[in-house]
Design a protein around this motif. Structure first.
Motif, short mmCIF file in Angstrom:
data_model
loop_
_atom_site.label_atom_id
_atom_site.label_comp_id
_atom_site.label_asym_id
_atom_site.label_seq_id
_atom_site.Cartn_x
_atom_site.Cartn_y
_atom_site.Cartn_z
N ASN A 27 -19.71 113.92 -5.36
CA ASN A 27 -20.27 114.36 -4.09
C ASN A 27 -21.76 114.70 -4.19
O ASN A 27 -22.39 115.02 -3.19
CB ASN A 27 -19.52 115.60 -3.58
N ASP A 109 -24.28 122.82 3.90
CA ASP A 109 -23.19 121.86 4.09
C ASP A 109 -22.08 122.47 4.94
O ASP A 109 -21.75 123.65 4.80
CB ASP A 109 -22.64 121.46 2.71
N THR A 136 -20.79 109.93 11.34
CA THR A 136 -19.85 110.30 10.29
C THR A 136 -20.52 111.35 9.41
O THR A 136 -21.74 111.50 9.44
CB THR A 136 -19.43 109.10 9.41
N SER A 137 -19.73 112.07 8.63
CA SER A 137 -20.29 113.13 7.78
C SER A 137 -19.40 113.38 6.60
O SER A 137 -18.17 113.47 6.73
CB SER A 137 -20.47 114.42 8.59
N GLU A 138 -20.01 113.54 5.42
CA GLU A 138 -19.24 113.85 4.22
C GLU A 138 -18.69 115.27 4.25
O GLU A 138 -17.75 115.59 3.52
CB GLU A 138 -20.13 113.68 2.98
N SER A 139 -19.24 116.12 5.09
CA SER A 139 -18.80 117.51 5.15
C SER A 139 -17.99 117.83 6.40
O SER A 139 -17.77 118.99 6.72
CB SER A 139 -20.02 118.45 5.08
N ASN A 280 -27.88 117.53 3.77
CA ASN A 280 -27.50 116.43 2.89
C ASN A 280 -27.31 116.96 1.48
O ASN A 280 -28.25 117.52 0.89
CB ASN A 280 -28.58 115.34 2.85
#
Length: 475
Positions: A27, A109, A136-139, A280
């Motif tokens: 990550n 985040d 979209t979002s990784e978190s 980010n």
């Protein structure tokens, strides 16, 4: 080629960048500009540092002049005067709006810190909505201020790992494209969180870029109702109001939308204060220098930013040297570029937090924290940006150990990141410093004795008065 490049980099980079552990955190991404800046460190000549010895004298702006500060005292409230003016208008008339872009790394985040900072401002000055949210979002899974879901057939390009995107990055540092899929629909879905002032999806508006695609549309699904809206990607930046009202949930299916760059959806009620979280993981702040000026100005025309917050440091610590001159220069370029992209915007730099490292079997403040915080203060002064020393606000030396080990804990066992309780505390500390500056501004403003002067070339009406200050009539 990638393996060869990695081995080559490893020969010249400081040894401390490579952990003893063989475990890789998928990550975490170290942005390429940071690696390049570190590689060039040896070519930067050591310069005499005079900025720490000189008093910082501010120039009057809009009739207000904050007192002279020393390097140690520096907060730079003078550079927030344009923001304070807008907040004063909101507080006294209830009219107008203020927008803040909050750029950060893993510290923010999942909307941590930012959601509480936003809530504090909206409680005092008004405003509803969570602001700008990515496609979209990784978190997304860890965010509570908005429930965010999306299909797996999106292509994402980020300024952390792509230098030449298919289309310019958006204000969030990303650009998104639908993957051609004739079977599975491409969709995004949002649901309002339960936090105060963020309990509705206010006036959801899609932001997207330019393309020759003339067939694309979006099916907006609200409960049992579906409305198909045509996309018109003719300009550098385009917007589409997905619903004229406030919603609890929203789903959008993208139909024949190939080749169109998408950026995100904005949620706000059009008045008061709104804060966009552009976090980010792994970001040093340096990739912001890759923003396309024309596209950013288009975003600014739509959103109207009054303040940009730069909250970085976690990914800059511990690279084998306490000389952060390379980072000072890089971030000075970033701030100058932001001022070009968003003319008239105020900048606020938030320093690295305290971080603990084990020395002789005891957790202590990492020896790189203070040098980095000092470097962040120096480039803030040089760039005419305001500054928050988060390290000292936390309590200074050894504070992270206390935040981790005291009950209830306010930080995680990595001695680097805050938990939700600690994140709220940090947000309160930052908010308090900003509001302290605002209260000082109001006192200085009152002393400047504003007078009304009417434009002699126009007929006088009750709305034609222009407020000037006796101290600044020469402006």
């Amino acid at each position: 080629m990638s393996i060869a490049a990695f081995i080559g980099f490893k020969q010249v980079l400081p040894k401390k960048i490579f952990t003893e552990s063989t475990t890789v955190n998928k990550n975490v991404v170290v942005d390429s500009l940071l690696l390049e800046a570190i590689e060039a460190t040896d070519t930067i000549a050591v310069e005499t540092d005079t900025i720490t010895e000189e008093d910082i004298v501010f120039e009057e702006k809009h009739g207000v002049q904050f007192p002279t500060e020393t390097f140690e005292q520096y907060k730079g409230y003078q550079h927030l005067v344009p923001l304070f003016q807008k907040l004063f208008e909101l507080e006294t008339t209830g009219e107008g709006k203020v927008r803040i872009a909050y750029f950060g790394d893993s510290m923010t985040d999942g909307d941590m810190i930012v959601q509480d900072f936003r809530s504090n401002l909206q409680e005092k000055f008004g405003g509803e909505g969570v602001g700008f949210v990515n496609i979209t979002s990784e978190s997304a899974a860890s965010r509570s201020s908005v429930v965010h879901q999306f299909s797996g057939n999106w292509k994402t390009q980020s300024y952390l790992n792509v230098k030449n995107p298919i289309r310019p990055f958006g204000v969030n540092g990303h650009v998104f494209f639908v993957k051609h899929d004739t079977v599975n629909p491409v969709w995004i879905k949002y649901k309002a969180g339960g936090l105060k002032h963020m309990s509705k999806l206010n006036s959801p508006t899609l932001f997207y870029g330019q393309s020759g695609n003339e067939e694309a549309s979006v099916a907006v699904i609200n409960g049992k109702d579906t409305i198909v809206k045509k996309l018109n990607p003719t300009k550098r930046l385009n917007t589409l109001l997905l619903s004229s009202g406030d919603l609890k949930t929203l789903k959008a299916d993208f139909i024949k939308a190939d080749s169109i760059p998408f950026y995100g959806v904005n949620f706000d009620n059009g008045r008061g204060v709104h804060v966009d979280n552009f976090s980010n993981r792994g970001n040093s702040g340096l990739p912001i220098s890759m923003f396309n000026t024309n596209l950013m100005r288009a975003f600014n025309d739509k959103l109207g930013y009054d303040l940009i917050v730069l909250h970085y440091g976690t990914n800059v610590l511990n690279y084998g040297s306490y000389n952060y001159k390379w980072y000072e220069r890089g971030m000075t370029r970033v701030i100058n570029h932001l001022k070009e992209c968003f003319p008239g915007v105020a900048i606020l730099v938030i320093s690295t937090a305290d971080k603990s490292t084990k020395y002789d079997l005891e957790m202590k403040t990492d020896s790189a924290v203070v040098p980095l915080a000092q470097a962040q203060k120096r480039f803030s002064i040089q760039s005419e940006a305001a500054y928050v020393n988060l390290y000292t606000l936390m309590g200074g030396d050894g504070s992270m150990v206390k935040w981790v080990e005291e009950v209830p804990a306010m930080a995680n066992k990595d001695y680097t990141h805050f938990n939700y309780k600690g994140a709220k505390k940090v947000a309160d500390l930052i908010y308090t410093q900003v509001i302290n500056g605002y209260e000082q501004y109001k006192k200085l403003r009152a002393k400047s004795k504003p007078v009304e002067i009417n434009d002699p070339e126009e007929p006088e009406t009750e709305n034609d008065s222009v407020i000037l200050y006796k101290d600044s009539l020469h402006d």
